[in-house]
Scaffold this active site. Structure first.
Site, mmCIF file in Angstrom:
data_model
loop_
_atom_site.group_PDB
_atom_site.id
_atom_site.type_symbol
_atom_site.label_atom_id
_atom_site.label_comp_id
_atom_site.label_asym_id
_atom_site.label_seq_id
_atom_site.Cartn_x
_atom_site.Cartn_y
_atom_site.Cartn_z
ATOM 1 N N HIS A 141 58.732 9.877 24.643
ATOM 2 C CA HIS A 141 58.744 8.932 25.769
ATOM 3 C C HIS A 141 57.542 8.014 25.641
ATOM 4 O O HIS A 141 56.528 8.387 25.036
ATOM 5 C CB HIS A 141 58.689 9.684 27.102
ATOM 6 N N HIS B 203 74.129 21.887 26.693
ATOM 7 C CA HIS B 203 72.952 21.757 27.571
ATOM 8 C C HIS B 203 73.357 22.426 28.872
ATOM 9 O O HIS B 203 74.293 21.979 29.541
ATOM 10 C CB HIS B 203 72.631 20.274 27.768
ATOM 11 N N ASN C 12 72.307 10.715 23.810
ATOM 12 C CA ASN C 12 71.920 10.037 25.062
ATOM 13 C C ASN C 12 71.115 8.762 24.785
ATOM 14 O O ASN C 12 69.982 8.618 25.203
ATOM 15 C CB ASN C 12 71.196 10.983 26.025
ATOM 16 N N ASP D 49 63.929 19.812 20.260
ATOM 17 C CA ASP D 49 64.290 18.972 21.397
ATOM 18 C C ASP D 49 63.305 17.793 21.472
ATOM 19 O O ASP D 49 62.879 17.386 22.561
ATOM 20 C CB ASP D 49 64.314 19.758 22.712
ATOM 21 N N HIS E 164 65.940 13.712 19.669
ATOM 22 C CA HIS E 164 66.294 12.438 20.314
ATOM 23 C C HIS E 164 65.623 11.311 19.542
ATOM 24 O O HIS E 164 64.397 11.192 19.566
ATOM 25 C CB HIS E 164 65.841 12.442 21.779
ATOM 26 N N LEU E 165 66.431 10.508 18.854
ATOM 27 C CA LEU E 165 65.874 9.381 18.081
ATOM 28 C C LEU E 165 65.863 8.089 18.899
ATOM 29 O O LEU E 165 65.278 7.104 18.485
ATOM 30 C CB LEU E 165 66.647 9.176 16.776
ATOM 31 N N ARG E 166 66.557 8.097 20.027
ATOM 32 C CA ARG E 166 66.486 7.015 21.031
ATOM 33 C C ARG E 166 67.147 5.696 20.641
ATOM 34 O O ARG E 166 67.275 4.822 21.487
ATOM 35 C CB ARG E 166 65.036 6.725 21.447
ATOM 36 N N HIS F 245 68.171 19.424 16.928
ATOM 37 C CA HIS F 245 68.136 18.926 18.313
ATOM 38 C C HIS F 245 66.996 17.920 18.465
ATOM 39 O O HIS F 245 65.847 18.297 18.764
ATOM 40 C CB HIS F 245 67.963 20.095 19.285
HETATM 41 O O1 DOR Z 1 63.251 17.367 28.457
HETATM 42 C C1 DOR Z 1 64.273 16.872 28.042
HETATM 43 N N1 DOR Z 1 64.293 15.616 27.560
HETATM 44 N N2 DOR Z 1 65.421 17.595 28.081
HETATM 45 C C2 DOR Z 1 66.606 17.040 27.782
HETATM 46 O O2 DOR Z 1 67.591 17.744 27.833
HETATM 47 C C3 DOR Z 1 66.705 15.620 27.438
HETATM 48 C C4 DOR Z 1 65.447 15.120 26.881
HETATM 49 C C5 DOR Z 1 65.378 13.597 26.800
HETATM 50 O O3 DOR Z 1 66.355 12.992 26.354
HETATM 51 O O4 DOR Z 1 64.324 13.025 27.119
#
Ligand code: DOR
Length: 426
Positions: A311, A181, A96, A307, A64-66, A62
């Site tokens: 950011h 989710h 996403n 997860d 996020h590589l963005r 799980h």
């Molecule tokens: O805190 C989170 N950030 N929960 C998520 O389900 C998505 C993730 C994100 O993509 O930043």
């Protein structure tokens, strides 16, 4: 490249043994008390792992590589560099992105880019619905053909239960699982932290446990009625653990994951208004944290994931209400989990590696996750005696957003080996 790891402690499925390990042609060729350098291999690298442990490479299912779309937060190259620094040999990346990974072209792009970067294995997760809009199904079969290993609308729930049922049935035809989710967005109603004493104290809008639990129960109910396997993402509530536990007892094919922040933190940390504590689902209360640890121990929760949600500063250095949800976690997950679950006496190291490596491989049918002769040589060499203080500013990831700044942890990653090649050296 062949690698001979000498004098270390190997962490196997249910025990630790002192032994040498030889990796040849990408596979674990031999495990024995003493292995001498093969005469044939001039190109054999020898690692002296005296005092260190060798674990199966972490599979973080799980992440996020963005990329594509949000490369200011992270990209495939920076995310993979961060992953191998964390002992992670395989990541599954959430859809996403922008454009959303809802078709074969984006899946192929991610795979190609990851091959160019050539650090850890990257397994794309396709979206459940087109553009993650919750309405029409994404190109599930074509994404599977292009290499997607699961589907998820992570970041949000599929609100429409009929669409969710269709997705589960359709994905199952392609032997893909839905990674759910769980969040009833109407009940969240703009909440940014756990609903409770601290949200009231801070004047921050709370999100109740029920918003998560209702969707956990719904997705389990759909899976149960269809007799289809389902996986519940980032469980944060004690009541969610109970729902999953009773479903497992009934024989429902449900698996579940949680993250270090849910078994280490409580919402007491929000009182400092540090936006690095803002995550979805939110960190909750002592009762939840205790139940998550119990759920890990009794097998209700199968996997530990991060997860990893990097950011940029501008997304976090704003008022709490406006800040982005997410924690950059891939570089600290091993040390945090080791320190708070193993060193604290909650579980053994082999049990931890089951949660971090073997179980994710099982849930998604991926290679890796074990140390055994003939298995792929995806490994990490860790030093459990070395301690350090977490400092997000030192992260390799572009996302410096961690609520664990200043935490003293044990367990440094010394080497990460992917497919028999050294991809990270401390
Ligand atoms: O805190 C989170 N950030 N929960 C998520 O389900 C998505 C993730 C994100 O993509 O930043």
């Amino acid at each position: 490249m062949n690698i001979l790891i000498k004098n270390g402690t190997l962490v196997l499925k249910d025990k630790e043994i002192k032994a040498d390990l030889l990796a040849e042609n990408g596979k674990i060729a031999k495990i024995a008390e003493k292995i001498s350098l093969p005469a044939s291999s001039a190109d054999c690298v020898v690692i002296d792992a005296k005092g260190k442990h060798i674990v199966a490479g972490i599979i973080d299912m799980h992440v996020h590589l963005r990329e594509p779309g949000y490369e200011g937060k992270e990209d495939i190259a920076s995310g993979c560099r961060a992953a191998v620094a964390g002992g992670v040999t395989q990541v599954c990346c959430m859809p996403n992105t922008n454009p959303v990974c809802d078709n074969a072209v984006v899946v192929s792009y991610i795979k190609t880019r990851a091959q160019e970067v050539d650090l850890c294995k990257v397994m794309p997760i396709g979206a459940i619905t087109r553009g993650q809009n919750g309405e029409g199904l994404a190109d599930i079969g074509k994404m599977k053909a292009a290499g997607a290993v699961a589907i998820s609308d992570d970041g949000k729930s599929v609100s429409n239960s009929y669409i969710m049922r269709l997705a589960m049935e359709y994905a199952n035809d392609f032997n893909l699982k839905c990674l759910c989710h769980c969040e009833d967005i109407n009940l969240v109603n703009g909440g940014v932290v756990n609903e409770g004493y601290n949200s009231t104290l801070c004047g921050l809008k709370g999100s109740p446990r029920a918003a998560e639990d209702i969707m956990i129960a719904r997705d389990i109910s759909l899976a149960e009625s269809l007799n289809i396997p389902v996986h519940i993402c980032h469980v944060s509530t004690y009541s969610g653990v109970e729902i999953i536990k009773s479903a497992k007892q009934r024989g429902v094919k449900v698996t579940a994951e949680t993250c270090p922040h849910y078994f280490i933190l409580t919402d007491d940390i929000i009182t400092g208004y540090d936006t690095n504590t803002k995550v979805n689902p939110p960190v909750r209360e002592a009762r939840d944290k205790a139940a998550i640890i119990e759920g890990l121990k009794d097998g209700t929760i199968d996997c530990i994931v991060t997860d990893h949600a990097p950011h940029s500063l501008k997304d976090k250095q704003v008022e709490y209400n406006l800040a982005a949800f997410g924690i950059s976690g891939i570089e600290t997950s091993f040390a945090l989990s080791y320190t708070y679950l193993v060193k604290s006496g909650q579980m053994t190291l082999p049990q931890l590696m089951q949660k971090m490596s073997a179980a994710p491989a099982d849930v998604l049918g991926l290679e890796g996750g074990e140390i055994a002769e003939g298995a792929v040589a995806d490994l990490a060499v860790v030093d459990l005696s070395k301690k350090y203080v977490i400092d997000g500013n030192k992260f390799i990831s572009k996302g410096k957003n961690t609520p664990f700044n200043g935490y003293e942890v044990y367990g440094t990653v010394e080497y990460t080996i992917v497919g028999g090649k050294i991809k990270y050296k401390a």
